[in-house]
Design an enzyme around this catalytic site. Structure first.
Site, PDB file in Angstrom:
ATOM      1  N   LYS A  73      12.508  11.674  -9.656  1.00 20.81           N
ATOM      2  CA  LYS A  73      12.362  11.120  -8.234  1.00 20.81           C
ATOM      3  C   LYS A  73      13.181  11.468  -7.305  1.00 20.81           C
ATOM      4  O   LYS A  73      14.573  11.810  -7.690  1.00 20.81           O
ATOM      5  CB  LYS A  73      12.018   9.455  -8.015  1.00 20.81           C
ATOM      6  CG  LYS A  73      10.881   9.377  -6.793  1.00 20.81           C
ATOM      7  CD  LYS A  73       9.699   9.617  -7.124  1.00 20.81           C
ATOM      8  CE  LYS A  73       8.756   9.114  -6.306  1.00 20.81           C
ATOM      9  NZ  LYS A  73       7.147   9.268  -6.651  1.00 20.81           N
TER      10      LYS A  73
HETATM   11  P1  NAD Z   1       1.371   8.116   2.406  1.00 16.84           P
HETATM   12  O1  NAD Z   1       2.757   8.316   3.143  1.00 16.84           O
HETATM   13  O2  NAD Z   1       0.454   9.554   2.595  1.00 16.84           O
HETATM   14  O3  NAD Z   1       0.581   6.814   2.965  1.00 16.84           O
HETATM   15  C1  NAD Z   1       1.259   5.614   2.687  1.00 16.84           C
HETATM   16  C2  NAD Z   1       0.223   4.640   3.571  1.00 16.84           C
HETATM   17  O4  NAD Z   1       0.865   3.254   3.357  1.00 16.84           O
HETATM   18  C3  NAD Z   1       0.052   5.015   4.919  1.00 16.84           C
HETATM   19  O5  NAD Z   1      -1.231   4.673   5.383  1.00 16.84           O
HETATM   20  C4  NAD Z   1       1.193   3.989   5.483  1.00 16.84           C
HETATM   21  O6  NAD Z   1       1.056   3.631   6.986  1.00 16.84           O
HETATM   22  C5  NAD Z   1       0.965   2.648   4.633  1.00 16.84           C
HETATM   23  N1  NAD Z   1       2.098   1.812   4.577  1.00 16.84           N
HETATM   24  C6  NAD Z   1       3.409   2.191   4.657  1.00 16.84           C
HETATM   25  N2  NAD Z   1       4.090   0.988   4.621  1.00 16.84           N
HETATM   26  C7  NAD Z   1       3.268  -0.179   4.699  1.00 16.84           C
HETATM   27  C8  NAD Z   1       3.502  -1.390   4.771  1.00 16.84           C
HETATM   28  N3  NAD Z   1       4.559  -2.089   4.941  1.00 16.84           N
HETATM   29  N4  NAD Z   1       2.255  -1.920   4.630  1.00 16.84           N
HETATM   30  C9  NAD Z   1       1.105  -1.381   4.558  1.00 16.84           C
HETATM   31  N5  NAD Z   1       0.967  -0.246   4.471  1.00 16.84           N
HETATM   32  C10 NAD Z   1       2.073   0.454   4.600  1.00 16.84           C
HETATM   33  O7  NAD Z   1       1.693   7.881   0.826  1.00 16.84           O
HETATM   34  P2  NAD Z   1       0.943   8.138  -0.348  1.00 16.84           P
HETATM   35  O8  NAD Z   1       1.314   9.426  -0.771  1.00 16.84           O
HETATM   36  O9  NAD Z   1      -0.548   7.656  -0.167  1.00 16.84           O
HETATM   37  O10 NAD Z   1       1.617   7.059  -1.514  1.00 16.84           O
HETATM   38  C11 NAD Z   1       1.147   5.775  -1.326  1.00 16.84           C
HETATM   39  C12 NAD Z   1       1.796   4.957  -2.536  1.00 16.84           C
HETATM   40  O11 NAD Z   1       1.298   5.687  -3.864  1.00 16.84           O
HETATM   41  C13 NAD Z   1       3.254   5.074  -2.812  1.00 16.84           C
HETATM   42  O12 NAD Z   1       3.706   4.092  -3.533  1.00 16.84           O
HETATM   43  C14 NAD Z   1       3.625   6.199  -3.700  1.00 16.84           C
HETATM   44  O13 NAD Z   1       4.715   6.309  -4.445  1.00 16.84           O
HETATM   45  C15 NAD Z   1       2.114   6.206  -4.533  1.00 16.84           C
HETATM   46  N6  NAD Z   1       1.824   7.466  -5.210  1.00 16.84           N
HETATM   47  C16 NAD Z   1       1.562   8.735  -4.370  1.00 16.84           C
HETATM   48  C17 NAD Z   1       1.156   9.644  -5.356  1.00 16.84           C
HETATM   49  C18 NAD Z   1       0.608  10.861  -4.478  1.00 16.84           C
HETATM   50  O14 NAD Z   1       0.184  11.864  -5.190  1.00 16.84           O
HETATM   51  N7  NAD Z   1       0.687  10.921  -3.093  1.00 16.84           N
HETATM   52  C19 NAD Z   1       0.884   9.716  -6.529  1.00 16.84           C
HETATM   53  C20 NAD Z   1       1.493   8.534  -7.398  1.00 16.84           C
HETATM   54  C21 NAD Z   1       1.896   7.417  -6.566  1.00 16.84           C
END
Ligand code: NAD
Length: 416
Positions: free
Chosen positions: A105
């Protein structure tokens, strides 16, 4: 909410699995640490001519099963402990779905909202140059995470290629399609979350098409999961982003919301025809399925006993603390853990990498079918392990993952 140290949380989860497996103490100590942690401090010339210094990280947890793989997070809260915990979870995630990677990461401590597009590009190009010491298409392959997107991956691919003197598409995944990205990658994590949800519904005897679903986080993962839940006939009653959430017991128009408010902190709260709801109230809503798809540390000892959903499928990494896990298990809730539920992203990143190395690209149906097959197979194995050990899904997933990593380490032997 109580302060959560995610690295402590990740280590506690490892300790539980180690106990089940009667893991060798020395091996346990190795797996509780990251193999390599790189901290970089680097300058960027801002648009107004001033110089700002940023701190970034790349952590590689384990390389027993292959090169390392894991996202890059741009967020003002990123630190070394969080990056290490996320790298460790990546190791387990790749192992539980049985793809040939270890976990990594990375991230930069930055508030991207304060950067212009040009500043973001310069920060990205300089950061990847700083961590070039340890990343590469055969050694460690970054991908998007919170605060990064296909454009950021394109700048990374270009920077690495400029330095190599030829195009290196396999150095990063989650790229735009025309630069060697894979069909289905953008939707892959959300798609995997819904495949896991479907499998979990079968276990619980729920019919997804008549379920009410609440989704925290409307970014890449949450907005796609919400759309696919709606496609499956479910009623998505609440969604949120960092600015707050909205609730309508009759269901929200997810595609319309996606068009207008998806993306980082897109402002779903501005939607009319729905009641405003806070992120914490959303978690406790009266619904059947809760999809935490935002950030870590959301279900804690402070709110776990008020969670009404029967099924929680973790789109985000680390949304549930170990104490909350115990409370939810005691209440008979089924929690599909992050290392299984959100593995769709890294599975399709793996497909993207394979396609890049071969310069041979697959059709979207092939990608989605292969993804779905891997996710359903992994879910089945975790559920079988859960029943056999009479434990929860997280412990079962960890048992499978840690066993695979431990086995790879002992088969290879400890060098020299
Ligand atoms: P992103 O940046 O596209 O979206 C994150 C979302 O969460 C946004 O809508 C943001 O406004 C919201 N957010 C941020 N802080 C917040 C809070 N305190 N309360 C509520 N909402 C909040 O990110 P993503 O890629 O969708 O990732 C989201 C989660 O999924 C993370 O934990 C990430 O590690 C995990 N994840 C992502 C992927 C991927 O392929 N993108 C893969 C595995 C896991």
């Amino acid at each position: 909410m109580s302060e959560i140290n995610v690295l402590e949380m990740a280590r506690q989860q490892l300790a539980v699995a180690a106990k089940y497996l009667d893991l060798d103490e020395g091996l346990h100590a190795v797996l509780a640490q990251a193999k390599r942690q790189l901290v970089v401090n680097f300058p960027v010339v801002m648009d107004d001519g001033t110089v700002q210094c940023f701190q970034g990280y790349r952590v590689q947890h384990n390389t027993s099963r292959g090169p390392t793989k894991g996202g890059l997070r741009y967020h003002f809260d990123v630190d070394l402990d969080e990056t290490t915990a996320l790298a460790m979870w990546m190791t387990w995630k790749c192992a539980v779905v049985n793809i040939p990677y270890g976990g990594a990461k990375g991230g930069v401590r930055v508030n991207t909202k304060k950067l212009s597009k040009r500043e973001l590009e310069k920060l990205t190009r300089r950061f990847i140059t700083e961590i070039n010491l340890v990343v590469g298409e055969r050694s460690d392959i970054p991908a998007p995470d919170i605060g990064t997107n296909p454009q950021v991956m394109a700048w990374i691919m270009d920077t690495v290629s400029m330095q190599a003197g030829y195009t290196v598409p396999g150095c990063v995944t989650g790229k735009p399609l025309d630069l060697g990205g894979s069909e289905g990658r953008v939707e892959a994590t959300g798609r995997g979350v819904i495949v896991s949800t479907e499998e979990a519904c079968k276990v619980l005897g729920l019919d997804l098409s008549s379920c009410r679903v609440a989704v925290q986080g409307f970014g890449n993962v949450g907005s796609v999961a919400a759309q696919l839940a709606e496609d499956a006939g479910a009623k998505v009653v609440a969604v949120s982003d960092a600015t707050g959430g909205i609730y309508n017991p009759n269901g929200l128009p997810i595609r319309e919301l996606y068009q207008r408010y998806s993306g980082i902190d897109g402002g779903v709260r501005n939607h009319k025809d729905a009641d405003p709801i806070s992120n914490s109230d959303l978690l406790e809503l009266d619904c059947d399925i809760l999809l935490p798809c935002a950030i870590q540390g959301q279900l804690t000892e402070d709110n776990a006993d008020r969670i009404k959903a029967k099924l929680i499928v973790e789109g985000a990494n680390g949304p549930t603390t170990p104490i909350a896990d115990q409370i939810l298990a005691d209440k008979g809730k089924l929690v599909v853990p992050d290392i299984l539920a959100n593995a769709g992203g890294v599975v399709t990143s793996y497909f993207e990498w394979v396609q890049d190395l071969q310069n041979f690209f697959w059709e979207e149906d092939q990608v989605n079918d292969r993804l779905s097959k891997i996710m359903r197979h992994a879910f089945g194995a975790v559920h079988e392990t859960q029943s056999r050990h009479k434990t929860d899904m997280r412990t079962a997933a960890m048992i499978i993952a840690v066993q695979r990593v431990a086995h790879a380490t002992t088969s290879r032997g400890i060098f020299p």
